[in-house]
Design an enzyme around this catalytic site. Sequence first.
Site, PDB file in Angstrom:
ATOM      1  N   VAL A 242      70.388  43.235  23.111  1.00  0.00           N
ATOM      2  CA  VAL A 242      68.910  43.809  22.817  1.00  0.00           C
ATOM      3  C   VAL A 242      68.321  43.669  21.402  1.00  0.00           C
ATOM      4  O   VAL A 242      69.135  44.275  20.389  1.00  0.00           O
ATOM      5  CB  VAL A 242      68.956  45.562  23.266  1.00  0.00           C
ATOM      6  CG1 VAL A 242      67.491  46.038  23.172  1.00  0.00           C
ATOM      7  CG2 VAL A 242      69.392  45.549  24.576  1.00  0.00           C
ATOM      8  N   ASN A 245      63.689  43.999  22.490  1.00  0.00           N
ATOM      9  CA  ASN A 245      63.729  44.621  23.840  1.00  0.00           C
ATOM     10  C   ASN A 245      62.481  44.383  24.529  1.00  0.00           C
ATOM     11  O   ASN A 245      61.966  45.078  25.469  1.00  0.00           O
ATOM     12  CB  ASN A 245      63.695  46.234  23.569  1.00  0.00           C
ATOM     13  CG  ASN A 245      64.087  47.030  24.784  1.00  0.00           C
ATOM     14  OD1 ASN A 245      65.017  46.745  25.674  1.00  0.00           O
ATOM     15  ND2 ASN A 245      63.334  48.013  25.066  1.00  0.00           N
ATOM     16  N   GLU A 247      61.734  41.976  26.666  1.00  0.00           N
ATOM     17  CA  GLU A 247      62.203  41.475  27.729  1.00  0.00           C
ATOM     18  C   GLU A 247      63.134  42.400  28.602  1.00  0.00           C
ATOM     19  O   GLU A 247      62.747  42.916  29.764  1.00  0.00           O
ATOM     20  CB  GLU A 247      62.846  40.210  27.689  1.00  0.00           C
ATOM     21  CG  GLU A 247      61.990  38.857  27.260  1.00  0.00           C
ATOM     22  CD  GLU A 247      60.876  38.397  28.358  1.00  0.00           C
ATOM     23  OE1 GLU A 247      61.063  38.936  29.516  1.00  0.00           O
ATOM     24  OE2 GLU A 247      60.146  37.708  27.947  1.00  0.00           O
ATOM     25  N   VAL A 248      64.421  42.963  27.946  1.00  0.00           N
ATOM     26  CA  VAL A 248      64.997  43.794  28.362  1.00  0.00           C
ATOM     27  C   VAL A 248      64.328  45.435  28.811  1.00  0.00           C
ATOM     28  O   VAL A 248      64.961  45.651  29.959  1.00  0.00           O
ATOM     29  CB  VAL A 248      66.105  43.995  27.513  1.00  0.00           C
ATOM     30  CG1 VAL A 248      67.186  44.797  28.077  1.00  0.00           C
ATOM     31  CG2 VAL A 248      67.083  42.776  26.905  1.00  0.00           C
ATOM     32  N   ASP A 349      56.052  30.760  24.357  1.00  0.00           N
ATOM     33  CA  ASP A 349      55.302  30.012  23.359  1.00  0.00           C
ATOM     34  C   ASP A 349      56.237  29.505  22.283  1.00  0.00           C
ATOM     35  O   ASP A 349      55.877  28.445  21.674  1.00  0.00           O
ATOM     36  CB  ASP A 349      54.439  31.053  22.667  1.00  0.00           C
ATOM     37  CG  ASP A 349      53.546  31.658  23.235  1.00  0.00           C
ATOM     38  OD1 ASP A 349      53.046  30.946  24.440  1.00  0.00           O
ATOM     39  OD2 ASP A 349      52.770  32.664  23.049  1.00  0.00           O
ATOM     40  N   GLU A 805      36.077  58.004  42.534  1.00  0.00           N
ATOM     41  CA  GLU A 805      34.588  58.578  43.392  1.00  0.00           C
ATOM     42  C   GLU A 805      35.309  58.953  44.772  1.00  0.00           C
ATOM     43  O   GLU A 805      35.067  60.112  45.154  1.00  0.00           O
ATOM     44  CB  GLU A 805      33.815  57.454  43.460  1.00  0.00           C
ATOM     45  CG  GLU A 805      32.516  58.281  44.012  1.00  0.00           C
ATOM     46  CD  GLU A 805      31.213  57.225  44.115  1.00  0.00           C
ATOM     47  OE1 GLU A 805      31.200  56.494  43.031  1.00  0.00           O
ATOM     48  OE2 GLU A 805      30.364  57.729  44.908  1.00  0.00           O
ATOM     49  N   ARG A 883      22.512  49.044  48.265  1.00  0.00           N
ATOM     50  CA  ARG A 883      22.134  48.828  46.547  1.00  0.00           C
ATOM     51  C   ARG A 883      21.810  47.223  46.252  1.00  0.00           C
ATOM     52  O   ARG A 883      20.957  46.792  45.931  1.00  0.00           O
ATOM     53  CB  ARG A 883      22.850  49.421  45.803  1.00  0.00           C
ATOM     54  CG  ARG A 883      22.516  49.518  44.309  1.00  0.00           C
ATOM     55  CD  ARG A 883      23.310  50.414  43.443  1.00  0.00           C
ATOM     56  NE  ARG A 883      22.821  51.779  43.812  1.00  0.00           N
ATOM     57  CZ  ARG A 883      21.748  52.255  42.980  1.00  0.00           C
ATOM     58  NH1 ARG A 883      21.175  51.747  42.165  1.00  0.00           N
ATOM     59  NH2 ARG A 883      21.390  53.568  43.129  1.00  0.00           N
ATOM     60  N   PHE A 917      27.699  49.473  41.433  1.00  0.00           N
ATOM     61  CA  PHE A 917      27.739  49.810  42.910  1.00  0.00           C
ATOM     62  C   PHE A 917      26.741  48.677  43.555  1.00  0.00           C
ATOM     63  O   PHE A 917      25.875  49.015  44.399  1.00  0.00           O
ATOM     64  CB  PHE A 917      27.117  51.093  42.933  1.00  0.00           C
ATOM     65  CG  PHE A 917      27.327  51.905  44.213  1.00  0.00           C
ATOM     66  CD1 PHE A 917      28.848  52.604  44.155  1.00  0.00           C
ATOM     67  CD2 PHE A 917      26.650  52.166  45.209  1.00  0.00           C
ATOM     68  CE1 PHE A 917      29.129  53.172  45.248  1.00  0.00           C
ATOM     69  CE2 PHE A 917      26.946  52.969  46.475  1.00  0.00           C
ATOM     70  CZ  PHE A 917      28.401  53.205  46.385  1.00  0.00           C
ATOM     71  N   GLU A1344      25.548  53.226  34.412  1.00  0.00           N
ATOM     72  CA  GLU A1344      25.658  51.832  35.206  1.00  0.00           C
ATOM     73  C   GLU A1344      24.836  50.743  34.786  1.00  0.00           C
ATOM     74  O   GLU A1344      25.456  49.481  34.740  1.00  0.00           O
ATOM     75  CB  GLU A1344      25.619  52.184  36.608  1.00  0.00           C
ATOM     76  CG  GLU A1344      26.607  53.286  37.368  1.00  0.00           C
ATOM     77  CD  GLU A1344      26.566  53.231  38.755  1.00  0.00           C
ATOM     78  OE1 GLU A1344      25.599  53.925  39.156  1.00  0.00           O
ATOM     79  OE2 GLU A1344      27.369  52.735  39.545  1.00  0.00           O
TER      80      GLU A1344
END
Length: 1432
Positions: A242, A245, A247-248, A349, A805, A883, A917, A1344
């Site tokens: 480790v 960590n 990944e582990v 990477d 909602e 709507r 919506f 909204e």
Amino acid sequence: MEDTLVFYLNKQRIAIQNPRTDVNLATWIRQEAHLTGLKIACAEGGCGACTVMLSYHDPMHNSKIVHKAVAACLIPLCSVDGMVVTTIEGLGSQRAGLHVLQETFVKNHATQCGMCTPGMIIELYAACLNNQFGPCLKALSEIEECFDGNLCRCTGYTSIRDSVREIVLGSSQNLPETDEVTPDLCKRSLLAKITPPDVPAELEARHRLQLCFATPTGRWIRPTSLAEVLALRAAHPGAPLVAGNSEVGLLVNHGQQPAVQIAVTHVGELHGIEVDAARGQVTIRPGTTIAELQEFALGQLRASHQDKAALKYTRAQTMFNMTKYFASHNVRNVATVGGNVCNGSPVSDMLPMLMSFDTLAECTSKVGEEVVRRTVPLREWMKGYRKTALAPTEVLTALRFDFPGPQSHLPAAEGAPIEFCWAQKQTRRREDDIALVSGAMRLRMQRQGAGWVVREARLCFGSMSFMTLSAPRTEECLVGRDLADPATLEAVLASLRDEIRLASDAPGGMIRYRRVMALTFFYKFYCALAQRLGIRVPLFGGRAELRPEEELYLSEPERPQPSQTHFDIRTDTATVGQPLPILSGTVQATGEAKYVSDVAMPYDGTYGVLFSTKAHAKVLRIDATAALAVPGVVTLATREDVRGANCIGTAVHDEECFVPVGGLTPHVGAPLGVLVARTEEIARRAVKLVDYEEVPGAVYTIDEGIAAGKFIEQPFVQQRGDVEKGMAESAHLVEGVVYEGGQIHFAFEPNITIASPGEGDAMEILTATQNVSLSQRLVAHVCGCRISDVVVRTRRLGGAFGSKETRAAWLACACAVAARKVGSPVRLTVSREEDMLTVGHRSPFKIHYKIGFMADGRLHAAEFKVFQNVGCSMDCSFGILKRAVNHCDGVYYVPHIRATGRMVFANRPTNTAFRGFGGPEAMLAMECAMYAVAERAGIDQAQLRLMNAYRPGQLTHYHQLLETAPFVPMFERLIRDTHYADRKAAIERFNAEHAFIKRGIGMVGLKYGCSFESFFMNQGQSLVHLQQDGTVQVCHGGTEMGQGLHLKIAQIAAEAFGVPLDRVAVVQETCTLQCANTQPTAASSGTDLNGMAVLQACEAIKARLEPIMKEAPGKTLADYAKMAYMRRIDLSAHGSARPPQPAAPARPSPPQPAPARPSPPQPAPARPSPPQPAPARPSPPQPAPARPSPPQPSPPQPAPAQPAPARPPFYYATPELGEAGVSPSGEPTQRLFSYFAFGASMTEVEVDTLTGDYRVLQADLIEDVGRSINPAIDLGQIEGAYLQGLGLYTMEEPVWHPSGRLITNSPSWYKIPGWTDQPHALRVTLLPNSANPKAVYSSKAIGEPPLFLASSAVMALMDAINAARKQRGLEAQAPYWTPLTCERIRMLCAGDPCVAAIDEAYARQAQEQLAAGKGPAAAGEAIPPTFELPNQ
Ligand SMILES: Cc1cc2nc3c(=O)[nH]c(=O)nc-3n(C[C@H](O)[C@H](O)[C@H](O)COP(=O)(O)OP(=O)(O)OC[C@H]3O[C@@H](n4cnc5c(N)ncnc54)[C@H](O)[C@@H]3O)c2cc1C
Ligand code: FES
Ligand code: FES
């Protein structure tokens, strides 16, 4: 060995003998230390909500004290020995006083729902401590970079950035031009005030200790020397080492705890970077963190005295580039180079880059007593999917490669070898994202006469296979070739195309794009090299040169400009209109705000939900025998335990609370039962119980649903005029289809409920919902009891955006059934993955449009066919469809128009409400159609919009009269104030000068109908008490989710009584006992409905006081309250109802016809000086003196524009609403929407046409908020909505597996906009002089509508894409799908040799398949589409 873990949590010393080895720090702090300030919103390092700071004497750096911000969900509890852990509780609190960082956040409105706030503040704390000295602007850059892993779903980051700037520079507005440490700046900066925590001396020695913690489930061993590590590895082959960590930890968080974990963080031999200058080599020890590698690369670059451009293709620069965009700052702080290499992930990477450097890996093991070392070239490291050459007993001890140092080699002498390195990763989101494709390349060349001959080539690729690849055949093909020979590029692209292939069913999809990108990386590298070496390469549009910023990445982001906002402060009111910070800002900033997950359970009864894993399968058996045998498991609640009805739903009851045995699962993630256990971990471990039989016939997409005729309900149609006739009369027609993918809410707080059974049938539900009454009704329904037996409470929500909602109600039902069965409280939560899957999303849409227009560009006829993927049940989808159909007109008047909507069933979780919506989806289709019309008509995009915009007095296609329609002034204002004509000209110049990078600009308009389209829902509830001390207590039916509703309500009540805000207490809990039959806090109606109800209740109380006030003028409100009490006058009131007033609005004089073709906007003479911004972020008014004497109540005045109540029932109902239509005489009758919110936006973008990377350079937004009740809140909503909209339109894409499983079910795979996705310049204007007699205090809805303003980015992106297409001889395209991701942008730009090479390969493949007489192509042979359409 030491068996006790010792550390400090804030100031408290903690010592635990043999601590748990399976728990991460975040979970431990919340569960065992009961500090709930930090939040766990993802549990995989992807959001920053759990950020804490670790301070310790770093054993790897001579015991220097370091402060590191980390994601606590990835830090093992066992690893913090010897450290001080600072959580938000360690900074400040209400009682102890706020820390300056907390204060600054509150003051700048940088907290909305508050879930991200503690993590943000701690991140800032650590960043400040690490950047306290030196030039402020440099500090600012470095501090801002630290936020790349801290997400916020609410604010849009502007206010957080302002807070950071205020701390660093003393002001968020006045950024200095240069980075000089001026005395004035230093005086203003608050950095020096930030002090580190004490790191007690006793802790230093602990870093020399060997630790061994043993528990029944596992052991944690921390050796301090390599010899010990080798011995342990020999004794426990394969036991994870480790390091960081990252990944582990993910495995452990998912319950896969290894029996032995060997922590290598304190082994000096495994740490550090050594440079052997004599041999020109560098050795990286595996325990070096990515942050340290980045620091090393930067140090090398800085130490070199070459200019930046000369260093661009050195190994140091390449390392810097790859580490800069590796994960996030918090992960880079701990994740190691060795962990990355040993993990062998195909998306690594580090591997492509290190492979391209010809790195040698030193592997060491202990065989008997002997230490054995062997060296493996990293190019031979990968042996399969996550399989490396490392043996289970070996330890990676070094990574070694040549390091010529960051010197430029140009100009090179004849025959002298020179080297160029290059690496890039392409991601959906620039920061903290996994590579869609990565590439690393290195060429060594020699000059020969006018040419450059390649002597060595390394081309390596990540994410192109199940493991990192190199391309040896292409490398060989390159060697000996002259780069100046035009045939070289062609040969390499052809070779790479044949060598780096991807099957059409490869995981990750985007096949054509990824193949193109592998070639593109070489192409970009080659073009840049050619530029450097003086080789002429024909580029596009006749250009032969690249601008420096085109070579590698899109130009480095500049520092975003200070936020600019323009708004008027009201003068007609005292408290209403003030930009006050939200009521719970303080407790959110201190971490004291309690969310449902922070509420301690009285005892037992946590849970696990049992979801189906099949989309369409018969449930054969649910066998709980094995699960019930697991210690700690209490029971399994299923359909059998539902005492009432199993069928639930919002509009209709078409969902099952639990799918029964023998039933059919409607989608992956459908609920089968609830496994109740003593802890959540136990429940999750025990949950695999079900046998299925798959049933064919599932449909997933709109196209599949249409083909199978799976429609729900009849079509919904709105029409005005004669569309067929209109089309026939039109001079031109354009048609198209717009595909719009869904969107995942990603509210930081997943759905959660606690159900507590009471006496008899009583049930109390504490839940995070936007809709307490729906949960109450449905819980009663499944429990078979009376609605009045159920009480539902909601305190605050950690964000919602529609996800709570209706969907919170299912969780409440399931939880109530389980609680009823066990007879004690049960807490039911869903993990991030489950929440993302089961809650449903924004509905995907497919919208056909056909537009008829005249030769001058005037719209004449329009037809829209709207298809909505609703998932497996109705939920609130019909409202969304309505709507959508009602918003197809956008902001444009079309004489003949029809919109038809259909709901399509799919075997996916039921889709649900999401900010907007259905409105944004439909308006986007109209804007795309406008784009197509402008292209066809050859009219400027902005002009066309201006010409066709609605004028006041025109009718919508649902026959509602537009009494106001300020689109023309708004568009004109945007065009004028943002210097549209100048910018357009500048963009054209820019595009002509750049071959690869293009810019574009786009404008859209917004008209958003305000009110629920289901008329009965337009009612609000309140309960107001005037207390005898003159304070006002307010309850209302809305829920607080960060949108500042409670504050606006308090402002309304304070205004109504004429008292300061601190005399009003809004009850911070929405409860069905206080207000019954409430509506969801949705449709942006929270303030409109509840605010009005509160106002009316206040008015009712004031009216009762009126006689007393007349009788004894000049007294305080408290006096009147006491007097009224003594006279037995009721001092409590509900909101009072308003009878509907069906009178049709008077029709204003008919509009002037739009001028046939308005003259194009005149370019602004010179760029006028920018409008003076209003104080960028409204600062809250000075706090009122500690406890002011109660003021005189204002004489009862009618609230502005509110008719007096007519009769006294119990709620507020929006007047005048009804189905809009026309009378026989052609007059509009009722109104569908109470009023409209208007807006307009202009966005400018920059696109790298070779990768699809893009950046928003400038966004100018105008939003009509009426007369704002709180401009600070409204601005925050607009900024947040814009960024969320940008996610919707350009980045966020739910991806589904063909089996119906959601692939993008975590922040690793689903990317919401991050810190640097903000526009470089964001300017928000609140439309001045906009009154709204239809809503409380003349305000307008805000939540909204502004989301849609982000769609101008789509128009701008298309503008940039088409600039590239036209330059490359391709036809312009209209937008037809969102999100417009980097994949789609790149593939649309096309017209380059890389796309041509891949297209040619697929064309050849198609011909071969045809010649071979193959039927439907076999998997792996199918020809992938140019780009993938959204999963509609
Ligand atoms: C939110 C997040 C974002 C991420 N982003 C990226 C990204 O952008 N790019 C990328 O490439 N990766 C990314 N990762 C993956 C991960 O961070 C990296 O792979 C990281 O470098 C792993 O290092 P670690 O020290 O954390 O490994 P650990 O989890 O400590 O260990 C990983 C594995 O390496 C083994 N190991 C470690 N050291 C040695 C050694 N000396 N000898 C033998 N075996 C050893 C361990 O046994 C273990 O199997 C991301 C992960 C997360 C959680
Ligand atoms: S909860 Fe730890 S980073 Fe998201
Ligand atoms: S305030 Fe940042 S997530 Fe809500």
